[in-house]
Write a protein that holds these residues in place. Structure first.
Motif, short mmCIF file in Angstrom:
data_model
loop_
_atom_site.label_atom_id
_atom_site.label_comp_id
_atom_site.label_asym_id
_atom_site.label_seq_id
_atom_site.Cartn_x
_atom_site.Cartn_y
_atom_site.Cartn_z
N ILE A 95 48.22 55.57 7.51
CA ILE A 95 48.73 54.59 6.55
C ILE A 95 49.44 53.56 7.72
O ILE A 95 50.55 54.22 8.10
N GLN A 96 49.18 52.52 7.86
CA GLN A 96 50.25 51.42 8.74
C GLN A 96 50.30 50.26 8.00
O GLN A 96 49.73 50.11 7.04
N THR A 97 51.35 49.41 8.53
CA THR A 97 51.40 48.26 8.21
C THR A 97 50.89 47.16 9.18
O THR A 97 51.32 47.15 10.36
N GLY A 98 50.29 46.19 8.48
CA GLY A 98 49.73 45.14 9.69
C GLY A 98 50.70 44.12 9.84
O GLY A 98 51.83 44.33 9.47
N THR A 99 50.20 43.22 10.79
CA THR A 99 51.12 42.28 11.22
C THR A 99 51.79 41.26 10.04
O THR A 99 52.71 40.67 10.22
N HIS A 100 51.02 41.08 9.09
CA HIS A 100 51.45 40.39 7.86
C HIS A 100 52.02 41.18 6.86
O HIS A 100 52.12 40.63 5.79
N GLY A 101 52.25 42.38 7.01
CA GLY A 101 53.13 43.24 6.04
C GLY A 101 52.28 43.99 5.14
O GLY A 101 52.28 44.65 4.29
N GLU A 102 50.83 43.80 5.25
CA GLU A 102 49.69 44.25 4.41
C GLU A 102 49.54 45.88 5.03
O GLU A 102 49.73 46.25 5.90
N ARG A 103 49.32 46.32 3.84
CA ARG A 103 49.25 48.08 4.02
C ARG A 103 47.56 48.17 4.79
O ARG A 103 46.46 47.66 4.01
N ILE A 104 47.33 49.03 5.74
CA ILE A 104 46.22 49.36 6.09
C ILE A 104 45.88 50.79 6.40
O ILE A 104 46.70 51.57 7.09
N ILE A 105 44.69 51.18 5.63
CA ILE A 105 44.48 52.59 5.70
C ILE A 105 43.38 52.95 6.51
O ILE A 105 42.64 52.62 6.90
N THR A 106 43.48 54.19 7.16
CA THR A 106 42.57 54.59 8.03
C THR A 106 42.27 56.16 7.24
O THR A 106 43.04 56.95 7.03
N THR A 107 40.74 56.29 7.10
CA THR A 107 40.50 57.59 6.45
C THR A 107 39.47 58.49 7.33
O THR A 107 39.38 58.12 8.53
N LYS A 108 39.20 59.51 7.17
CA LYS A 108 38.24 60.51 7.87
C LYS A 108 37.62 61.33 6.98
O LYS A 108 38.35 61.77 5.92
N GLY A 109 36.43 61.54 7.02
CA GLY A 109 35.76 62.74 6.16
C GLY A 109 36.40 64.02 6.76
O GLY A 109 36.35 64.26 8.19
N ASP A 110 36.50 65.10 5.76
CA ASP A 110 36.74 66.47 6.32
C ASP A 110 35.78 67.00 7.21
O ASP A 110 36.37 67.79 8.04
N ALA A 111 34.73 66.84 7.20
CA ALA A 111 33.68 67.48 8.07
C ALA A 111 33.69 66.62 9.45
O ALA A 111 32.64 67.09 10.36
N ASN A 112 34.31 65.43 9.47
CA ASN A 112 34.20 64.66 10.67
C ASN A 112 35.12 65.12 11.64
O ASN A 112 36.11 65.63 11.29
N ASP A 113 34.76 64.87 13.06
CA ASP A 113 35.74 65.16 14.10
C ASP A 113 36.80 64.18 14.30
O ASP A 113 37.88 64.45 14.46
N ALA A 114 36.50 62.77 14.10
CA ALA A 114 37.47 61.82 13.92
C ALA A 114 37.18 60.72 12.93
O ALA A 114 35.78 60.68 12.38
N SER A 115 38.05 59.78 12.83
CA SER A 115 37.56 58.41 12.09
C SER A 115 36.71 57.70 12.86
O SER A 115 36.67 57.81 13.75
N ILE A 116 35.81 57.04 11.95
CA ILE A 116 34.70 56.23 12.65
C ILE A 116 35.17 54.66 12.66
O ILE A 116 35.38 54.17 11.43
N PRO A 117 35.21 54.18 13.62
CA PRO A 117 35.52 52.80 13.61
C PRO A 117 34.67 51.90 12.88
O PRO A 117 33.61 52.21 12.97
N GLY A 118 35.36 51.06 12.03
CA GLY A 118 34.28 50.17 11.39
C GLY A 118 33.98 50.63 9.95
O GLY A 118 33.39 49.92 9.22
N VAL A 119 34.07 51.95 9.98
CA VAL A 119 33.83 52.82 8.44
C VAL A 119 34.84 53.14 8.09
O VAL A 119 35.38 52.75 6.63
N ASP A 120 35.74 54.08 8.71
CA ASP A 120 36.97 54.62 8.41
C ASP A 120 38.32 53.81 8.33
O ASP A 120 39.25 53.90 7.93
N ASN A 121 38.21 52.63 9.46
CA ASN A 121 39.30 51.84 9.43
C ASN A 121 38.75 50.40 10.09
O ASN A 121 37.75 50.44 10.56
N PRO A 122 39.46 49.25 9.56
CA PRO A 122 40.77 49.29 8.83
C PRO A 122 40.34 49.14 7.36
O PRO A 122 39.33 48.52 7.07
N ILE A 123 40.99 49.66 6.59
CA ILE A 123 40.79 49.67 4.87
C ILE A 123 41.61 49.15 4.30
O ILE A 123 43.02 49.49 4.34
N ARG A 124 41.29 47.86 3.76
CA ARG A 124 42.37 46.75 3.11
C ARG A 124 42.27 47.00 1.63
O ARG A 124 41.18 47.41 1.17
#
Length: 192
Positions: A95-124
């Motif tokens: 969980i991060q805070t964006g430049t305008h103070g909005e919350r940005i979430i990064t997710t990951k599938g339990d079976a995945n090795d890493a988060s997938i850019p464009g799918v798992d992040n950024p989630i607004r």
């Protein structure tokens, strides 16, 4: 005297209307109770194995901003993928805070090795559907069995059964009524 077919149809229409109104009331009640447009989702990939398996039904709650703001690492959420037109269910990984103070979430599938850019992040907040609150294992198989055209056939059969049942009740009611009696003082002899 009304035509027999005309008198049977309104009862069948009434039955169908009751069923449709009942389904709408239940659906709207579920939407209100769970605070989301669609509280039910079916897992369609293995990215969350072993926590979630393919065909598990997820009950999702509260897709509002207060729910998004209270998410914590480890929560399993349902969201629209950032760069794709798909609904995803993954675990909150960062969980991060964006430049305008909005919350940005990064997710990951339990079976995945890493988060997938464009799918798992950024989630607004605009992509957030809700948090998974309950899992019904394997129930999603029913949705596969009931996919088109099977679901249309089942609906047609149910409507036909309702209509035929209503017609049968009318016919039974008509045959169980006593025959009309003649006027006083008149007698008709039986035919020869």
């Amino acid at each position: 005297m009304p035509n027999k077919s005309e008198s049977k149809v309104p009862g069948a229409v009434k039955d169908i209307t009751i069923v449709v109104v009942g389904v709408v009331i239940v659906w709207l009640g579920l939407r209100f109770a769970f605070g989301t447009n669609n509280p039910f989702y079916v897992v369609s990939s293995g990215s969350m194995i072993p926590a979630l398996n393919i065909n598990d039904v997820l009950i999702v709650k509260d897709g509002y901003s207060n729910s998004f703001d209270s998410l914590k690492i480890g929560d399993v959420i349902v969201f629209h993928a950032a760069a794709e037109d798909r609904v995803i269910v993954h675990r909150v990984a960062e969980i991060q805070t964006g430049t305008h103070g909005e919350r940005i979430i990064t997710t990951k599938g339990d079976a995945n090795d890493a988060s997938i850019p464009g799918v798992d992040n950024p989630i607004r907040i605009s992509q957030y559907i809700g948090k998974v609150v309950y899992v019904i294992p394997g129930l999603g198989l029913i949705t596969k069995v009931l996919s088109p055209p099977v679901n249309y056939i089942i609906i047609a059969v149910i409507l036909a059964v309702l209509f035929i049942n209503r017609m049968g009740r009318r016919k039974d009611a008509e045959t169980s009524q006593p025959p009309p009696t003649g006027t006083a003082g008149t007698f008709s002899p039986p035919p020869n």
